[in-house]
Design a protein around this motif. Structure first.
Motif, mmCIF file in Angstrom:
data_model
loop_
_atom_site.group_PDB
_atom_site.id
_atom_site.type_symbol
_atom_site.label_atom_id
_atom_site.label_comp_id
_atom_site.label_asym_id
_atom_site.label_seq_id
_atom_site.Cartn_x
_atom_site.Cartn_y
_atom_site.Cartn_z
ATOM 1 N N ILE A 27 0.829 -1.212 0.000
ATOM 2 C CA ILE A 27 0.000 0.000 0.000
ATOM 3 C C ILE A 27 0.859 1.256 0.000
ATOM 4 C CG2 ILE A 27 -1.623 1.326 1.416
ATOM 5 C CD1 ILE A 27 -2.902 -1.374 2.161
ATOM 6 N N THR A 28 1.969 1.249 0.748
ATOM 7 C CA THR A 28 2.822 2.444 0.763
ATOM 8 C C THR A 28 3.484 2.673 -0.589
ATOM 9 O OG1 THR A 28 4.653 1.150 1.698
ATOM 10 C CG2 THR A 28 3.265 2.376 3.247
ATOM 11 N N VAL A 29 3.867 1.607 -1.292
ATOM 12 C CA VAL A 29 4.438 1.786 -2.632
ATOM 13 C C VAL A 29 3.376 2.336 -3.575
ATOM 14 C CG1 VAL A 29 5.439 0.597 -4.620
ATOM 15 C CG2 VAL A 29 6.206 0.017 -2.327
ATOM 16 N N MET A 30 2.160 1.832 -3.462
ATOM 17 C CA MET A 30 1.084 2.319 -4.324
ATOM 18 C C MET A 30 0.744 3.777 -4.003
ATOM 19 S SD MET A 30 -1.219 -1.126 -4.400
ATOM 20 C CE MET A 30 -2.388 -0.672 -5.667
ATOM 21 N N LEU A 31 0.760 4.139 -2.728
ATOM 22 C CA LEU A 31 0.539 5.543 -2.363
ATOM 23 C C LEU A 31 1.664 6.423 -2.889
ATOM 24 C CD1 LEU A 31 -0.839 5.289 1.281
ATOM 25 C CD2 LEU A 31 -2.063 6.052 -0.766
ATOM 26 N N ARG A 67 9.972 -10.879 -3.298
ATOM 27 C CA ARG A 67 10.753 -11.473 -4.381
ATOM 28 C C ARG A 67 10.853 -10.426 -5.496
ATOM 29 N NH1 ARG A 67 12.389 -15.232 -1.449
ATOM 30 N NH2 ARG A 67 11.126 -17.051 -1.034
ATOM 31 N N ALA A 68 11.670 -10.719 -6.492
ATOM 32 C CA ALA A 68 11.891 -9.763 -7.585
ATOM 33 C C ALA A 68 10.643 -9.565 -8.439
ATOM 34 C CB ALA A 68 13.054 -10.213 -8.455
ATOM 35 N N TRP A 69 9.734 -10.544 -8.487
ATOM 36 C CA TRP A 69 8.555 -10.424 -9.350
ATOM 37 C C TRP A 69 7.573 -9.364 -8.860
ATOM 38 C CZ3 TRP A 69 3.993 -11.102 -6.935
ATOM 39 C CH2 TRP A 69 3.978 -11.871 -5.790
ATOM 40 N N ILE A 70 7.740 -8.853 -7.644
ATOM 41 C CA ILE A 70 6.810 -7.834 -7.142
ATOM 42 C C ILE A 70 6.908 -6.555 -7.984
ATOM 43 C CG2 ILE A 70 8.325 -6.750 -5.441
ATOM 44 C CD1 ILE A 70 4.647 -7.600 -4.866
ATOM 45 N N GLY A 71 8.004 -6.416 -8.731
ATOM 46 C CA GLY A 71 8.143 -5.262 -9.611
ATOM 47 C C GLY A 71 7.125 -5.243 -10.740
ATOM 48 N N LEU A 72 6.602 -6.402 -11.122
ATOM 49 C CA LEU A 72 5.618 -6.454 -12.212
ATOM 50 C C LEU A 72 4.295 -5.796 -11.836
ATOM 51 C CD1 LEU A 72 6.337 -10.019 -13.609
ATOM 52 C CD2 LEU A 72 6.893 -7.827 -14.651
ATOM 53 N N GLY A 75 4.935 -2.110 -10.734
ATOM 54 C CA GLY A 75 5.332 -1.316 -11.892
ATOM 55 C C GLY A 75 4.168 -1.018 -12.819
ATOM 56 N N LEU A 76 3.267 -1.993 -12.991
ATOM 57 C CA LEU A 76 2.072 -1.757 -13.802
ATOM 58 C C LEU A 76 1.216 -0.657 -13.186
ATOM 59 C CD1 LEU A 76 0.172 -2.504 -16.138
ATOM 60 C CD2 LEU A 76 -0.835 -4.228 -14.634
ATOM 61 N N PHE A 77 1.039 -0.705 -11.868
ATOM 62 C CA PHE A 77 0.273 0.331 -11.183
ATOM 63 C C PHE A 77 0.936 1.690 -11.382
ATOM 64 C CE2 PHE A 77 -0.912 2.847 -7.465
ATOM 65 C CZ PHE A 77 -2.285 2.719 -7.492
ATOM 66 N N ASP A 78 2.252 1.748 -11.271
ATOM 67 C CA ASP A 78 2.970 3.008 -11.457
ATOM 68 C C ASP A 78 2.869 3.493 -12.896
ATOM 69 O OD1 ASP A 78 4.978 4.945 -10.131
ATOM 70 O OD2 ASP A 78 5.948 4.392 -12.014
ATOM 71 N N PHE A 91 9.169 -3.540 -16.346
ATOM 72 C CA PHE A 91 10.458 -4.098 -16.741
ATOM 73 C C PHE A 91 11.592 -3.535 -15.891
ATOM 74 C CE2 PHE A 91 14.305 -3.560 -19.346
ATOM 75 C CZ PHE A 91 14.632 -4.892 -19.531
ATOM 76 N N LEU A 92 11.649 -2.212 -15.785
ATOM 77 C CA LEU A 92 12.771 -1.571 -15.093
ATOM 78 C C LEU A 92 12.797 -1.925 -13.609
ATOM 79 C CD1 LEU A 92 12.587 1.898 -16.840
ATOM 80 C CD2 LEU A 92 14.381 0.173 -17.119
ATOM 81 N N TRP A 93 11.638 -1.923 -12.950
ATOM 82 C CA TRP A 93 11.603 -2.236 -11.522
ATOM 83 C C TRP A 93 11.979 -3.692 -11.278
ATOM 84 C CZ3 TRP A 93 6.933 0.467 -8.745
ATOM 85 C CH2 TRP A 93 7.051 1.846 -8.890
ATOM 86 N N THR A 94 11.539 -4.595 -12.150
ATOM 87 C CA THR A 94 11.886 -6.010 -11.969
ATOM 88 C C THR A 94 13.373 -6.235 -12.186
ATOM 89 O OG1 THR A 94 9.667 -6.615 -12.719
ATOM 90 C CG2 THR A 94 11.321 -8.353 -12.687
#
Length: 175
Positions: A27-31, A67-72, A75-78, A91-94
Motif C-alpha cells: 500500500i505504501t508503494v502504491m501511495l 521477491r523480484a517479481w513484485i516489480g511487475l 510497476g504496472l500500477f505506477d 520491466f525496469l523495476w523487476t
C-alpha cells in the motif's frame, strides 16, 4: 464495581495481522506512485518517482519481504498512474530488483552508505530507462540533462524516504 484488569489485553505474545505484515508495504508503494498524479505544473520534471523510492526503501530495509517479481504488479500500477509507456516500470523495476538481489548475495554486510549507493545506481538506471522508453515510444524529445536534476533530487531524498519506511515498519511489526 467492574474490575478493570479483566479488560486489559496484554500485547506480549500477540502477532500482528497478516494483512498488516504483507499489505502495508504494498500500500505504501502504491501511495508513493499516486503522488506523481498530483496536479503540479512545472517547466521541467521535478517530482521524484516516490513509488520507486518507497519500493527501493522497503527492499533495502527488509530484503526478505519481497521477491523480484513484485516489480511487475507494482510497476504496472505506477505505469498506469504516471503516464509512462505501459511495461516500462514493470520491466525496469523487476530488473532493478534482480540487480539488487544479485548485489546483496555478493555482499557479506552492508552499511547505510552502501545502501544509499545501491539506491543511487538503481534510481539512475530506472529513470534513464524510463527516459529511453519514453523516447522510443514517441513520447517526446526529452534530454538527459533536463532529467538529471530530478535524478539528483531523488537520490538526495532517498535517506528521508528510508527513515519514513522504517517508522512505518516499526508500527507494522508491532503487535
Amino acid at each position: 464495581m467492574i474490575d478493570r484488569h479483566l479488560y486489559h489485553v496484554p500485547r506480549l505474545g500477540r502477532n500482528p495481522s497478516r494483512f498488516r505484515l504483507a499489505g502495508i508495504p504494498v500500500i505504501t508503494v502504491m501511495l508513493g506512485s499516486t503522488v506523481t498524479a498530483l496536479p503540479l505544473i512545472a517547466q521541467s520534471p521535478v517530482m521524484p518517482p516516490f513509488g520507486l523510492l518507497v519500493l527501493l526503501s522497503w527492499r533495502l530495509l527488509r530484503p526478505e519481504l519481497w521477491r523480484a517479481w513484485i516489480g511487475l504488479p507494482l510497476g504496472l500500477f505506477d505505469d498506469m498512474l504516471s503516464g509512462q509507456p505501459i511495461g516500462s516500470a514493470m520491466f525496469l523495476w523487476t530488473v532493478m530488483l534482480m540487480g539488487v538481489d544479485a548485489i546483496e548475495h555478493r555482499m557479506i554486510w552492508r552499511s547505510y552508505r552502501q545502501d544509499w549507493l545501491i539506491a543511487g545506481f538503481a534510481i539512475i538506471f530506472c529513470m534513464a530507462g524510463g527516459l529511453f522508453f519514453t523516447r522510443i515510444t514517441g513520447g517526446g524529445d526529452v534530454r538527459f540533462l533536463l532529467v538529471a536534476p530530478q535524478m539528483l533530487w531523488t537520490i538526495l531524498l532517498f535517506p528521508f524516504v528510508v527513515r519514513q519506511c522504517a517508522r512505518i515498519d516499526r508500527w507494522r511489526v508491532m503487535a
